[in-house]
Design a protein around this motif. Sequence first.
Motif, PDB file in Angstrom:
ATOM      1  N   GLY A 161      37.718  19.334   9.090  1.00  0.00           N
ATOM      2  CA  GLY A 161      37.764  20.771   8.848  1.00  0.00           C
ATOM      3  C   GLY A 161      36.456  21.286   8.295  1.00  0.00           C
ATOM      4  N   SER A 162      36.518  22.426   7.588  1.00  0.00           N
ATOM      5  CA  SER A 162      35.297  23.073   7.114  1.00  0.00           C
ATOM      6  C   SER A 162      35.413  23.432   5.634  1.00  0.00           C
ATOM      7  N   LEU A 163      34.272  23.383   4.970  1.00  0.00           N
ATOM      8  CA  LEU A 163      34.193  23.724   3.543  1.00  0.00           C
ATOM      9  C   LEU A 163      33.037  24.682   3.325  1.00  0.00           C
ATOM     10  N   LEU A 169      25.931  23.213  -2.422  1.00  0.00           N
ATOM     11  CA  LEU A 169      27.151  22.482  -2.744  1.00  0.00           C
ATOM     12  C   LEU A 169      26.932  21.847  -4.106  1.00  0.00           C
ATOM     13  N   THR A 170      27.609  22.326  -5.111  1.00  0.00           N
ATOM     14  CA  THR A 170      27.339  21.903  -6.479  1.00  0.00           C
ATOM     15  C   THR A 170      27.630  20.416  -6.672  1.00  0.00           C
ATOM     16  N   PRO A 171      26.901  19.775  -7.581  1.00  0.00           N
ATOM     17  CA  PRO A 171      27.207  18.380  -7.893  1.00  0.00           C
ATOM     18  C   PRO A 171      28.660  18.185  -8.334  1.00  0.00           C
ATOM     19  N   ILE A 172      29.232  19.182  -9.004  1.00  0.00           N
ATOM     20  CA  ILE A 172      30.634  19.105  -9.419  1.00  0.00           C
ATOM     21  C   ILE A 172      31.530  18.968  -8.192  1.00  0.00           C
ATOM     22  N   ALA A 173      31.300  19.811  -7.193  1.00  0.00           N
ATOM     23  CA  ALA A 173      32.117  19.769  -5.977  1.00  0.00           C
ATOM     24  C   ALA A 173      31.898  18.452  -5.223  1.00  0.00           C
ATOM     25  N   SER A 174      30.668  18.006  -5.165  1.00  0.00           N
ATOM     26  CA  SER A 174      30.383  16.731  -4.485  1.00  0.00           C
ATOM     27  C   SER A 174      31.134  15.585  -5.155  1.00  0.00           C
ATOM     28  N   ALA A 175      31.158  15.605  -6.480  1.00  0.00           N
ATOM     29  CA  ALA A 175      31.871  14.561  -7.214  1.00  0.00           C
ATOM     30  C   ALA A 175      33.370  14.653  -6.972  1.00  0.00           C
ATOM     31  N   MET A 176      33.903  15.863  -6.902  1.00  0.00           N
ATOM     32  CA  MET A 176      35.325  16.030  -6.607  1.00  0.00           C
ATOM     33  C   MET A 176      35.675  15.429  -5.251  1.00  0.00           C
ATOM     34  N   LEU A 177      34.870  15.728  -4.248  1.00  0.00           N
ATOM     35  CA  LEU A 177      35.110  15.190  -2.907  1.00  0.00           C
ATOM     36  C   LEU A 177      35.027  13.668  -2.913  1.00  0.00           C
ATOM     37  N   THR A 193      28.180  33.795   3.392  1.00  0.00           N
ATOM     38  CA  THR A 193      27.302  34.957   3.272  1.00  0.00           C
ATOM     39  C   THR A 193      27.908  36.073   2.424  1.00  0.00           C
ATOM     40  N   ASN A 194      29.194  35.918   2.039  1.00  0.00           N
ATOM     41  CA  ASN A 194      29.809  36.881   1.134  1.00  0.00           C
ATOM     42  C   ASN A 194      30.858  36.171   0.303  1.00  0.00           C
ATOM     43  N   TYR A 195      31.380  36.877  -0.696  1.00  0.00           N
ATOM     44  CA  TYR A 195      32.293  36.265  -1.659  1.00  0.00           C
ATOM     45  C   TYR A 195      33.762  36.610  -1.383  1.00  0.00           C
ATOM     46  N   ASP A 196      34.072  37.009  -0.164  1.00  0.00           N
ATOM     47  CA  ASP A 196      35.435  37.375   0.200  1.00  0.00           C
ATOM     48  C   ASP A 196      36.309  36.118   0.243  1.00  0.00           C
ATOM     49  N   PRO A 197      37.277  35.981  -0.689  1.00  0.00           N
ATOM     50  CA  PRO A 197      38.077  34.760  -0.722  1.00  0.00           C
ATOM     51  C   PRO A 197      39.145  34.700   0.361  1.00  0.00           C
ATOM     52  N   THR A 198      39.431  35.835   1.012  1.00  0.00           N
ATOM     53  CA  THR A 198      40.516  35.846   1.998  1.00  0.00           C
ATOM     54  C   THR A 198      40.153  35.101   3.279  1.00  0.00           C
ATOM     55  N   VAL A 199      38.901  34.668   3.403  1.00  0.00           N
ATOM     56  CA  VAL A 199      38.542  33.905   4.608  1.00  0.00           C
ATOM     57  C   VAL A 199      39.329  32.603   4.700  1.00  0.00           C
ATOM     58  N   VAL A 200      39.759  32.063   3.553  1.00  0.00           N
ATOM     59  CA  VAL A 200      40.563  30.827   3.612  1.00  0.00           C
ATOM     60  C   VAL A 200      41.988  31.152   4.039  1.00  0.00           C
ATOM     61  N   VAL A 201      42.488  32.309   3.652  1.00  0.00           N
ATOM     62  CA  VAL A 201      43.829  32.717   4.069  1.00  0.00           C
ATOM     63  C   VAL A 201      43.842  33.008   5.562  1.00  0.00           C
ATOM     64  N   ARG A 202      42.755  33.595   6.054  1.00  0.00           N
ATOM     65  CA  ARG A 202      42.633  33.934   7.476  1.00  0.00           C
ATOM     66  C   ARG A 202      42.138  32.757   8.316  1.00  0.00           C
ATOM     67  N   ASP A 203      41.957  31.604   7.674  1.00  0.00           N
ATOM     68  CA  ASP A 203      41.628  30.354   8.367  1.00  0.00           C
ATOM     69  C   ASP A 203      40.253  30.385   9.034  1.00  0.00           C
ATOM     70  N   GLN A 204      39.330  31.205   8.474  1.00  0.00           N
ATOM     71  CA  GLN A 204      37.967  31.198   9.006  1.00  0.00           C
ATOM     72  C   GLN A 204      37.207  29.964   8.533  1.00  0.00           C
ATOM     73  N   VAL A 205      37.493  29.526   7.316  1.00  0.00           N
ATOM     74  CA  VAL A 205      37.089  28.205   6.825  1.00  0.00           C
ATOM     75  C   VAL A 205      38.313  27.620   6.137  1.00  0.00           C
ATOM     76  N   ASP A 206      38.366  26.307   6.064  1.00  0.00           N
ATOM     77  CA  ASP A 206      39.550  25.690   5.468  1.00  0.00           C
ATOM     78  C   ASP A 206      39.564  25.802   3.949  1.00  0.00           C
ATOM     79  N   ALA A 207      38.381  25.751   3.348  1.00  0.00           N
ATOM     80  CA  ALA A 207      38.306  25.825   1.885  1.00  0.00           C
ATOM     81  C   ALA A 207      36.923  26.296   1.476  1.00  0.00           C
ATOM     82  N   ILE A 208      36.802  26.681   0.225  1.00  0.00           N
ATOM     83  CA  ILE A 208      35.533  27.164  -0.329  1.00  0.00           C
ATOM     84  C   ILE A 208      35.345  26.564  -1.715  1.00  0.00           C
TER      85      ILE A 208
END
Length: 369
Positions: A161-163, A169-177, A193-208
């Motif tokens: 999928g996509s992230l 990609l912060t070191p914190i996130a890399s460590a989580m993965l 390119t923007n901070y709209d969180p609904t892109v995950v609800v609309r399945d444009q990316v799987d997670a952020i």
Amino acid sequence: MATPSAQRARRRVAATVTTALSLTLVFTGCSTQSSSSTAAPSNAAVDADTCARNKAVGTITYISGYGYSASAGQMDVFLAQELGYFDELCLDVEINASGANGQQLVAAGQAQFTALGSASDVMLAAANSKNLTAIATYGTTPPFSIFGNEKLQSLKDLEGGSLGYFINLTPIASAMLDNAGVDASKVEMVKMTNYDPTVVVRDQVDAIVGYASNQPQALRAADQPFVEFLPDEFDVQGTYNVMEVNSKFLSEHREVAADFMRASLRALGECLEQSDMCIDKLAALAEANNQGAAFPREQLARTWEVESAWVRDSTGGAPGVQTAAMWEPEYALVQKYGDVKSLPAIADMMDEDLVADLYQGDALVWPAK
């Protein structure tokens, strides 16, 4: 926008005194002025010599790289100005909330203070700049989370999928993965390119990779279905928000830098006790400066509800006090995931004493003439 003189007049009228912080302790800041200095203004909380010293540095510029965000190290600076605390210490503070790159401006000496989201942000910048010193860390909770479409049962489900991520990609996130056993080579990394969180609800990316106090809270407020993964679920430790100062300014004007932090931390104490008052003032400032749509009151309140808990829950002690030990877990993450060739020692990036010396126990010392 009101003129600087009008703003100062308004701030003087709005100045308040907090009983818990109004300690009748004599201020012991060093002075280079003679005893014949002109008397301090009637609203000053310091003696004439200290007032003259603080005025002599001229305008102190603070850069808010996140606009009017309700975050420690940011909101308290705005409130210190609005409540007149900078004025009481004879500090002339100018705030730039246009979203400029605070680190670049402070490192170049075009500004004196700015705040960042975590110690890892400081560390990554320190690899390329030698003129920044961290003087306050506001919490020991990493502000990041990975939030995504409700179809995700675990971070492992991101494989194939996509992230999305912002800036890097912060070191914190890399460590989580990594700790979740994710093969990152199987995840499509997408720079947002923007901070709209609904892109995950609309399945444009799987997670952020986002800020736990912001985008996920907006989805919750809108009753949108999503999942969220937090660093502590994967035994990942870090820090929350850091104040930085120009190193040369700190070296030449240490007592003045201390008074800037004294006023800001007093305002932080106010905001921890009177959140509605602070949010009201911050929302009004955002509106008055044409950023009301980006920082509506309800969003500011949601953000501060989360981030104020991070300040209260910090294992570092009194608000803003920092130690090398607080940074050590994140330092190891930056070494492993930060892709930096040379990382300075923690002691070379921070000043452990400046803020700690402003407290007696957990009580912030406020001067009395």
